[in-house]
Structures are given as structure tokens and as C-alpha cells.
Design a protein around this motif. Structure first.
Motif, PDB file in Angstrom:
ATOM      1  N   VAL A  28       0.861  -1.180   0.000  1.00 46.94           N
ATOM      2  CA  VAL A  28       0.000   0.000   0.000  1.00 46.94           C
ATOM      3  C   VAL A  28       0.897   1.229   0.000  1.00 46.94           C
ATOM      4  O   VAL A  28       1.772   1.366   0.851  1.00 46.94           O
ATOM      5  CB  VAL A  28      -0.882   0.079   1.264  1.00 46.94           C
ATOM      6  N   HIS A  34      -5.998   0.742  -2.520  1.00 45.09           N
ATOM      7  CA  HIS A  34      -5.662  -0.542  -3.115  1.00 45.09           C
ATOM      8  C   HIS A  34      -6.807  -1.512  -2.842  1.00 45.09           C
ATOM      9  O   HIS A  34      -7.073  -1.848  -1.690  1.00 45.09           O
ATOM     10  CB  HIS A  34      -4.352  -1.056  -2.511  1.00 45.09           C
ATOM     11  N   VAL A 167      -2.671   3.716   7.519  1.00 45.99           N
ATOM     12  CA  VAL A 167      -3.282   2.759   6.609  1.00 45.99           C
ATOM     13  C   VAL A 167      -4.646   2.410   7.178  1.00 45.99           C
ATOM     14  O   VAL A 167      -4.774   2.102   8.358  1.00 45.99           O
ATOM     15  CB  VAL A 167      -2.441   1.463   6.500  1.00 45.99           C
ATOM     16  N   GLY A 198      -3.072   5.503   3.176  1.00 41.31           N
ATOM     17  CA  GLY A 198      -3.257   4.383   2.270  1.00 41.31           C
ATOM     18  C   GLY A 198      -4.504   3.605   2.661  1.00 41.31           C
ATOM     19  O   GLY A 198      -4.719   3.332   3.834  1.00 41.31           O
ATOM     20  N   VAL A 200      -6.834   0.155   2.189  1.00 36.71           N
ATOM     21  CA  VAL A 200      -7.008  -1.183   1.643  1.00 36.71           C
ATOM     22  C   VAL A 200      -8.505  -1.460   1.674  1.00 36.71           C
ATOM     23  O   VAL A 200      -9.116  -1.465   2.739  1.00 36.71           O
ATOM     24  CB  VAL A 200      -6.263  -2.244   2.474  1.00 36.71           C
TER      25      VAL A 200
END
Ligand SMILES: Nc1ncnc2c1ncn2[C@@H]1O[C@H](COP(=O)(O)OP(=O)(O)OP(=O)(O)O)[C@@H](O)[C@H]1O
Ligand SMILES: [Mg+2]
Lengths: 259, 379
Positions: A28, A34, A167, A198, A200
Motif C-alpha cells: 500500500v 488498493h 493505513v 493508504g 485497503v
């Protein structure tokens, strides 16, 4: 090239004689979304749980900001800036929204050992953050059990964003949501990403993935079928990959950055 | 730790949600976990006021008797309540009452240790055994029901065996004299505010003995230490549970251990600490009974674990954890104490105690379930 915030290299996870993950690599970057796609039982949840410190990987390496990291428990991952909103276990229904929002990081006031939770501040922030996400609460003491499934997810997302994750892992955040709330979550992902976090984003829904994703990784039976950049793969191609990758050969050209 | 940040609203809603009904202040104030227990307490007092209004039950002396009995239940119920909210049971607590009292007496009488040291050792041992219970439960993943059931037998057996092998008796007496001048024992027995009660008696506010050795002394000398313990534990438990971070973790641990663990709550630590705290409460009760009666008996605390669980459930706690109230549990304990002593004052057949208690349990639990659904939106 920039250093990924989190990089997972050749991760394997075995549960007894079940091989849930057999060598998955994934990264990431700051400010990207992502998407992790795959059918039921592909190993998506297991994979992100190794990222979040819930499971220790049986084999493989994990790097945070380029340095090898080992997480003994979810707290470690959280202090490294990895926040997770779990598919089914995001919040505790019997407890109030405010208590859930601050769970594990309760703001305190007073002198030790008489420190108590600063309820005034906690309630105010929880109400404010929830209304930013488009959810109006009757009161901060309202139990999470009185909220709908989507609203419960939103509590968990609001919490992760508020605590400044580097993240943010979202395990199927939109699967239980209606149209308006899905749009909200996708818009939130977009905003979170713009702040350099980032994201996910795990989903079954290719349209949701295409709406916000920068990169797409497809998992199948514990393996990656590949990672594709935005614009290099169409929704139909992703759909086919998720369905089992029968047309993999045909798609290989489009999967530029195959791991 | 991390920087709080705010994300601007994608779809900002400024207006009130028109689908949310406004709840009146009154409704909000009365819809609380303790409501069932409050109603139960009122009902029980009303019942006995009608039946036993003219008896000694509602004199100061009578009140002191049912308060003392209630206090015994409160001390245990606070520990059981916090443990139950954290999602676990401890069926060995009754045995722990007997065991800790016996250890205390044996260390003093049979081994000749100073009383204060025996008390500290007994409390430490209780904590350690609580920790073992807790560690066994969280490590094996077995239901606490089974693990602590085993300890219920083990501790009761050890209590009887140690008493018989060291003193050839199941009742170890002589603790009254031993504890008489001990600084620590004073915390577990005797009375406080004796001066105040004597003063009140001198001014005719409370009755005095007219004849005999204690002539001129008040009929109630003071407040028993056990009541002080009960009030102290009640305040501590309620504060811990509702005001502190650890209290938040207790709720979370019982509400959904997996979700709590994922969000960073040290679930196993919370559970083990709660097992230790419950054991400690049992030991406090065990030791104060020994100081009070001047003896330790191997059968003390029999069935107390179940009675404490009943108090806690009457008080609105959910048997499966994650929900409950310490104040509710204490009210449950008062209901228990008042009913037990009240039937004695009204001369009703003592077997009716159980009938009455069973009915209250059922009524309170049904009411509690309804109230809880209103609060938590359980479906
Ligand atoms: N704790 C566990 N013990 C044993 N097997 C497990 C465990 N957790 C997951 N598995 C197995 O690992 C495989 C992957 O499960 P996982 O939950 O990661 O799937 P998923 O991709 O998240 O699916 P879904 O889309 O349904 O959420 C499944 O076959 C599952 O049975
Ligand atoms: Mg999953």
C-alpha cells in the motif's frame, strides 16, 4: 519509487492443515486506494488480519515504511498506524456509540489513580464525527445495537479516520450498506486517500472497486492472481478474474504489474 | 498518541433527523439497567411494611440486622457483577469464602502467625487462586462454568481437609481473642461510629438496654465493618465500571471479546483481573465472618455463589456478559437480605423464602429483559 507504507512479502498462513494463504505479496502506497478482491473464502479477511496483527503469518515478511515489522497483537499494529474496520466484528452492540468510538483509546482526565473518562469531550467528538459521516444520533449514549448494519460500519470507519490511521483497512465496508451510505463510504475513502492515507478496500463489488480504486489485487484460493493499475483493466476483466480466473491467459497482458 | 483529524462531510446533515423520536427527560431518566431492581426493592419493602410493620423489623435494631445480612450479599455481588459483565462466572466463590476464612484461622491458630500477617496471606492466596481460575479459563477456552465448578469442589475439599488434618476439627475457634487487638483485624470486624451511637443513645434518640451488664448502652452500638465494606465496594465498583477506561474495557470484554480484542482491548488481562477481584471480595467476606464469629467453619459460604449470581441477575446484568449495573446488583442483594430477614420477623414458614425469592427473580428478570431491549435495541 516511493516506499510503501506497508509491504507484505510472500505471506503464508496455515491453520493446522488448512492453507488459507499460500504466498501473497501486496503493498500500500501513501494516498492510494488498493482494492483487494476475491470470492468467498479466497483468504481476504485472513490476509488483512495478518496485516492488522490478529494472526501471525506462518511464513513471509512484513515491512512498515521499509522496515521489517512484527506485530504481536492488534495494539501493535494500531500503534504503527494500521487501523482496521472488520467485516463482522466492528463494534460492540450493547455499548453506546460514544464508548465504542473511543474503545481502547479513551480520553482521560483527573489524577492517577482517580482518572476517569472525559465523557464530555468524548461525547462531543463522537457526535460530531458521526454527523460528518451523515449519521445523526439521538444522543451519544445511544447503544450501537439500535443502529442499522451500515450505521454500525460507519461508527468504525469514523473512529479509524479520526484516530489518524496511516493505513485504513476496510473489510467489505459496503456489503451491508444502502445506496446513500455506500456513496458516503466511497466518498470518505476518496477523502481519506487525499490526506495521504493508504486505504485497503476489500469488496466483492467490482463497481465499488472501480469507483475508487487505484490498484486492484485479486485473490483466489489463497493466492494472488495479480495486481493491476487503474485504467489498465476493465470491470469485466476484474469480474472474470474474481470468478476463478478461467480467462487468465487472455488477461495476462493487461496485468502489467503482476507479482 | 495519534493526531485526531476531521474529515469534511461528504453529505453533511445539519437538520435533525426527522425519524428520531424525541425522548422525554423523565423517560430517559427511568429507563436504566437498575429499573427492575429498584421496583423489586420498593415492592419488597412495601410487602414487609404491610406484613411486619408493627414488628421489630422496622426498628433500628431490626434494620441493622437485615442491613448486615444484605451487606454480606453486597460484598460478594459486587465482585460477581463485574466478573459477569466481563463475561464470566465463578462458581467457586462460595467455597472461597470458607477457604479463605479457614486459611486465615489455621495460619493464626495452628501456625501461630500474627493475625495481620494471616489476613494478608489469606487475601494474597485468594487473589492467586482467582488468577489461576482466570488463566485456566482464558488459556483453555473452556467455559468458566466448568473450570470454576471444579474449583468449587477442590477448594471446599481443601478447606475441610486442612482443618481436620491440622486441628482434628471442622470448626476452628479461638479467633475472637486472637483478633481482639490486631490493627488489621479491626478493618474486618467490630463496629464504627460507636461514639455517635452512644451519643444518640444518651440523648434518647436510640433505645438503650435497661438492665443487665450492658445497661445504659445503646441497643445498636454502631455500624458493622461489613456494611462499611459493602458500601465501599459498591461505590468503587460503580465508579470503576461507569467512569473509568478499565470499566469500558470490562463492558467490551463481555459484550464481544473478539471485537474488543481486535480494537486493542487486553481482553485476557481484563478477565483475569476480574476473577482476582471476585475472589478478593469472597475472601473479604470470609475473613470478616471469622473475625465476627470468632471462629472459622469448613461449611461457610455454602451456596453463596448462586445467591450472589441471583442478586446480580435481579440487578439487571445479562448472564452472557457485556451488560449490567453494580448498583442494580447491590439492590438485588438488599432484596435478598430483606426477604431472608423479613420472613424471620413475620414468622412465615422459612420454606416460603424460596418461593418468594423465586418469584422475585422471575419477575425482575422478565422486567430486565424488556428494559434492556429498550436501551440496547436488541432484536
Ligand atoms: N481461524 C481459522 N481457522 C481455520 N480456518 C480458517 C480460519 N480463518 C479462516 N479460515 C479459512 O481460510 C479461508 C479463507 O477465509 P477468509 O475469511 O480469509 O475468506 P474471505 O476471502 O474473507 O471470504 P469472504 O468474502 O466470505 O469474507 C477459508 O477457507 C476459511 O475457512
Ligand atoms: Mg472476509
Amino acid at each position: 519509487m516511493a516506499v510503501p507504507i506497508v509491504e507484505m512479502i510472500d505471506i503464508q498462513k496455515h491453520f493446522g492443515h488448512i492453507i488459507a494463504l499460500s504466498g501473497v505479496s501486496f503493498s500500500v502506497m501513501p494516498g492510494e486506494c488498493h482494492c483487494l478482491l476475491g470470492d468467498n473464502g479466497a483468504g481476504k479477511s485472513t490476509f488483512i488480519k495478518t496485516m492488522a496483527g490478529v494472526h501471525a503469518p506462518t511464513h513471509g515478511e512484513m515491512k512498515v515504511n521499509g522496515e521489517t515489522a512484527h506485530f504481536a497483537n492488534p495494539r501493535d499494529a494500531m500503534s504503527a498506524g494500521i487501523a482496521t474496520v472488520y467485516q463482522d466484528l466492528a463494534v460492540i452492540p450493547l455499548m453506546s456509540v460514544s464508548r465504542n468510538f473511543w474503545m481502547g483509546r479513551e480520553p482521560e482526565r483527573g489524577v492517577w489513580p482517580f482518572r476517569t473518562i472525559d465523557f464530555k469531550m468524548a461525547d462531543r467528538v463522537a457526535m460530531q464525527e458521526m454527523s460528518h459521516m451523515g449519521i445523526n444520533l439521538r444522543e451519544p449514549e445511544q447503544a450501537v445495537g439500535t443502529l442499522s448494519g451500515g450505521e454500525r460500519q460507519t461508527v468504525a470507519i469514523a473512529r479509524a479516520v479520526y484516530f489518524g490511521a496511516k493505513v485504513l483497512i476496510l473489510d467489505e465496508p459496503t456489503s451491508a450498506l444502502g445506496v446513500r451510505q455506500t456513496a458516503n463510504v466511497l466518498a470518505t475513502i476518496d477523502q481519506v486517500r487525499k490526506k495521504g492515507i493508504g486505504v485497503v478496500f476489500i469488496t466483492h463489488n467490482v463497481r465499488h472497486a472501480m469507483a475508487v480504486g487505484d490498484r486492484f489485487t485479486v485473490l483466489n484460493r489463497g493466492k494472488t492472481l495479480g495486481t493491476a493499475d487503474r485504467g489498465k483493466i476493465s470491470a469485466d476483466e476484474l469480474q472474470n478474474l474474481m470468478a476463478g480466473g478461467q480467462e487468465l491467459a487472455q488477461l495476462e497482458s493487461s496485468l502489467g504489474g503482476t507479482v | 498518541m495519534t493526531m485526531p483529524s476531521t474529515v469534511a462531510a461528504p453529505l453533511m446533515h445539519t437538520a435533525r433527523d426527522e425519524r428520531i423520536k424525541r425522548m422525554s427527560k423523565f423517560r430517559r431518566a427511568i429507563i436504566r439497567p437498575e429499573l427492575g431492581a429498584i421496583c423489586g426493592t420498593v415492592a419488597v419493602f412495601a410487602f414487609f411494611f404491610v406484613l411486619a410493620g408493627g414488628t421489630a423489623m422496622f426498628t433500628l435494631e431490626g434494620a441493622m440486622s437485615w442491613s448486615t445480612v444484605s451487606a454480606q450479599f453486597v460484598v460478594l455481588a459486587v465482585g460477581v457483577c463485574l466478573l459477569m459483565i466481563a463475561g464470566e462466572f465463578d462458581l467457586s466463590l462460595g467455597s472461597m469464602v470458607g477457604f479463605s476464612g479457614m486459611i486465615f484461622a489455621l495460619l493464626t491458630i495452628a501456625l501461630g502467625l500474627p493475625v495481620w500477617l494471616s489476613i494478608l496471606l489469606a487475601l494474597t492466596l485468594a487473589c492467586a487462586l482467582g488468577a489461576i481460575n482466570g488463566i485456566l479459563v482464558v488459556r483453555t477456552g473452556l467455559p468458566s462454568f466448568i473450570v470454576t465448578l471444579a474449583f468449587m469442589f477442590i477448594l471446599r475439599g481443601l478447606t475441610i481437609w486442612s482443618a481436620i488434618s491440622l486441628t482434628r476439627q471442622t470448626v476452628v475457634s479461638g479467633m475472637g481473642e486472637a483478633a481482639a487487638n490486631d490493627p488489621l483485624a479491626r478493618l474486618f470486624g467490630g463496629k464504627v461510629l460507636t461514639g455517635l451511637f452512644q451519643w444518640l443513645a444518651n440523648h434518647g434518640v436510640i433505645a438503650t438496654f435497661a438492665r443487665g451488664a450492658r445497661a445504659g448502652q445503646p441497643v445498636v452500638e454502631g455500624i458493622p465493618m461489613l456494611i462499611v465494606w459493602a458500601i465501599g465496594l459498591l461505590i468503587f465498583g460503580q465508579w470503576l465500571l461507569t467512569r473509568t477506561k478499565f470499566g469500558n474495557w470490562i463492558f467490551a470484554t463481555g459484550g464481544d471479546p473478539q471485537a474488543a480484542r481486535y480494537i486493542g482491548v487486553p481482553v485476557t488481562r481484563v478477565k483475569i483481573i476480574m476473577f482476582m477481584f471476585a475472589s478478593l471480595c469472597a475472601a473479604v467476606l470470609g475473613i470478616s465472618q471469622v473475625v465476627e464469629f470468632g471462629s472459622a467453619a469448613a461449611d461457610r459460604g455454602l451456596m453463596k455463589e448462586f445467591e450472589a449470581i441471583i442478586c446480580v441477575v435481579i440487578g439487571g446484568a445479562l448472564l452472557t456478559g457485556g451488560y449490567g449495573s453494580v448498583i442494580g446488583a447491590a439492590l438485588g442483594a438488599v432484596i435478598f437480605g430483606v426477604v431472608q430477614q423479613g420472613l424471620f420477623f413475620t414468622n412465615v414458614e422459612s420454606s416460603l423464602f424460596r418461593v418468594f425469592l423465586g418469584s422475585i427473580l422471575l419477575g425482575a428478570v422478565i422486567a430486565n429483559t424488556y428494559i434492556r431491549r429498550l436501551i440496547t435495541g436488541e432484536r
